[in-house]
Design an enzyme around this catalytic site. Sequence first.
Site, PDB file in Angstrom:
ATOM      1  N   ASP A 192      -7.887  19.134 -14.083  1.00 26.35           N
ATOM      2  CA  ASP A 192      -8.089  17.733 -14.636  1.00 26.35           C
ATOM      3  C   ASP A 192      -7.582  17.695 -15.915  1.00 26.35           C
ATOM      4  OD1 ASP A 192      -9.471  15.483 -15.864  1.00 26.35           O
ATOM      5  OD2 ASP A 192     -10.912  15.654 -14.352  1.00 26.35           O
ATOM      6  N   TYR A 231     -16.646  16.924 -15.249  1.00 27.51           N
ATOM      7  CA  TYR A 231     -16.944  15.534 -15.135  1.00 27.51           C
ATOM      8  C   TYR A 231     -18.102  15.344 -14.040  1.00 27.51           C
ATOM      9  CZ  TYR A 231     -16.459  10.655 -14.505  1.00 27.51           C
ATOM     10  OH  TYR A 231     -16.729   9.206 -14.690  1.00 27.51           O
ATOM     11  N   ARG A 280       0.903  -1.073   0.121  1.00 29.55           N
ATOM     12  CA  ARG A 280       0.171  -0.122  -0.041  1.00 29.55           C
ATOM     13  C   ARG A 280       1.051   1.183   0.056  1.00 29.55           C
ATOM     14  NH1 ARG A 280      -1.497   1.508   4.627  1.00 29.55           N
ATOM     15  NH2 ARG A 280      -2.311  -0.357   5.330  1.00 29.55           N
TER      16      ARG A 280
HETATM   17  C1  LIG Z   1     -13.399   9.558 -16.296  1.00 29.02           C
HETATM   18  C2  LIG Z   1     -13.076  10.756 -15.690  1.00 29.02           C
HETATM   19  C3  LIG Z   1     -12.838  11.074 -14.472  1.00 29.02           C
HETATM   20  C4  LIG Z   1     -12.966   9.975 -13.487  1.00 29.02           C
HETATM   21  O1  LIG Z   1     -11.906   8.910 -13.590  1.00 29.02           O
HETATM   22  P1  LIG Z   1     -12.239   7.526 -13.351  1.00 29.02           P
HETATM   23  O2  LIG Z   1     -10.824   6.808 -13.628  1.00 29.02           O
HETATM   24  O3  LIG Z   1     -13.623   6.980 -13.822  1.00 29.02           O
HETATM   25  O4  LIG Z   1     -12.490   7.403 -11.966  1.00 29.02           O
HETATM   26  C5  LIG Z   1     -12.546  12.450 -13.903  1.00 29.02           C
HETATM   27  N1  LIG Z   1     -12.336  13.417 -14.955  1.00 29.02           N
HETATM   28  C6  LIG Z   1     -12.578  13.056 -16.215  1.00 29.02           C
HETATM   29  C7  LIG Z   1     -12.389  14.545 -17.058  1.00 29.02           C
HETATM   30  C8  LIG Z   1     -13.016  12.030 -16.586  1.00 29.02           C
HETATM   31  O5  LIG Z   1     -13.272  11.856 -17.976  1.00 29.02           O
END
Ligand SMILES: *Cc1c(COP(=O)(O)O)cnc(C)c1O
Length: 380
Positions: free
Chosen positions: A171, A99, A47
Amino acid sequence: MKFNTKVIHGGQENIDPAYNSVMPPIYQTSTFKQTAPGQHPEFEYARSGNPTRSALEKSLASLENGTYGIAFGSGLAAIDAVLKLLKPGDEVISTSDLYGGSYRLFTSIFKKFGIKFHFVGMSNPQAVESYINDNTKLVWTETPTNPMMNLIDIQAISKITNKYNLLLAVDNTFATPYLQQPLDLGADIVMHSATKYLGGHSDVIMGSLVVNDKDLADQLYFIQNASGAVPGPQDCFLVLRGIKTLHVRMQRHCENGAAVAHCLKTNAEVDKVYWPGFEDHPNHEVAQKQMKDYGGMVSFTTQKGTLESALEFVSKLKVFTLAESLGGVESLAGHPATMTHASIPKEDREKTGVVDSLIRLSVGIEDIDDLIADLEQALS
Ligand SMILES: *Cc1c(COP(=O)(O)O)cnc(C)c1O
């Protein structure tokens, strides 16, 4: 090292001191033998750290021109870790067009723990400043946004977050480090759903963070270990393998995305097309300034404008697969209102443009003629 070399070699020096394997071994183990009590080897318990994960974390850091990479069991687990830097009473300013899962995490989980969220359209960076107060700690952005393909000027937002000493997290899932490197534009944290383009083959769920600041990295590594949302070694191997072709995949995703966007724009059954490469896209100059190309994501609405017309279109597709997710080699089509964004209340989602007839395409790397023929037959 240039980007196309980094995807293959970045952070991968001496990954297998035992046998010099070229690809990192999959260390499928939960723990590591200690030679004597109190003598801490580099890896003790998986972990806290695993050599396969560590190889991936170094690659991720290298791709984003960052110093520290931190991998998580999903993109949402990575976002969850960022929010755990905060405490009750703190405030977050987030993009309004984001998202759906991030919105759900913010409003259904972290709001309960006393964190306050403001959702703001950030295409105008100045809009952020009016929400800042003494409790503001974090600005959360996503660009291009999902699914409306709005662009946020990362550098302009970072000028504001620097002025008030706030953390800026971006993001970068849609753009990938091939198209845009937020740390270079002033962000403090870059986040990925590695499930998407980084993995690239729709076979793994994973997330990551990359930062430059040592203190911030230490806090995030602490959360990674303390909360425990870590990815397994097999999945780390798969993402590392995916990353090695990121640049060639992205180049084709961009070419096919451009061809699809132009084809939709001239189709009589289509109303609006959202793709940052169009000169009349409201944030086209931001795309030109901060992105290398325009990516493989394209959204559009049908001319009829109804829920039925959108559902009929997606059900007629043969090469595009109706599925959640994006960024894999295969083309996918999604209907945000009933799929990825179903958790956002209808009035809220329509305010940002996610109407019932909106369709989101993740354009894959198949032959472009087959993709266009498929879209045309489903629209006719
Ligand atoms: C899919 C996605 C997420 C979340 O990611 P997971 O791997 O599904 O938990 C966050 N931000 C964006 C822009 C995404 O497309």
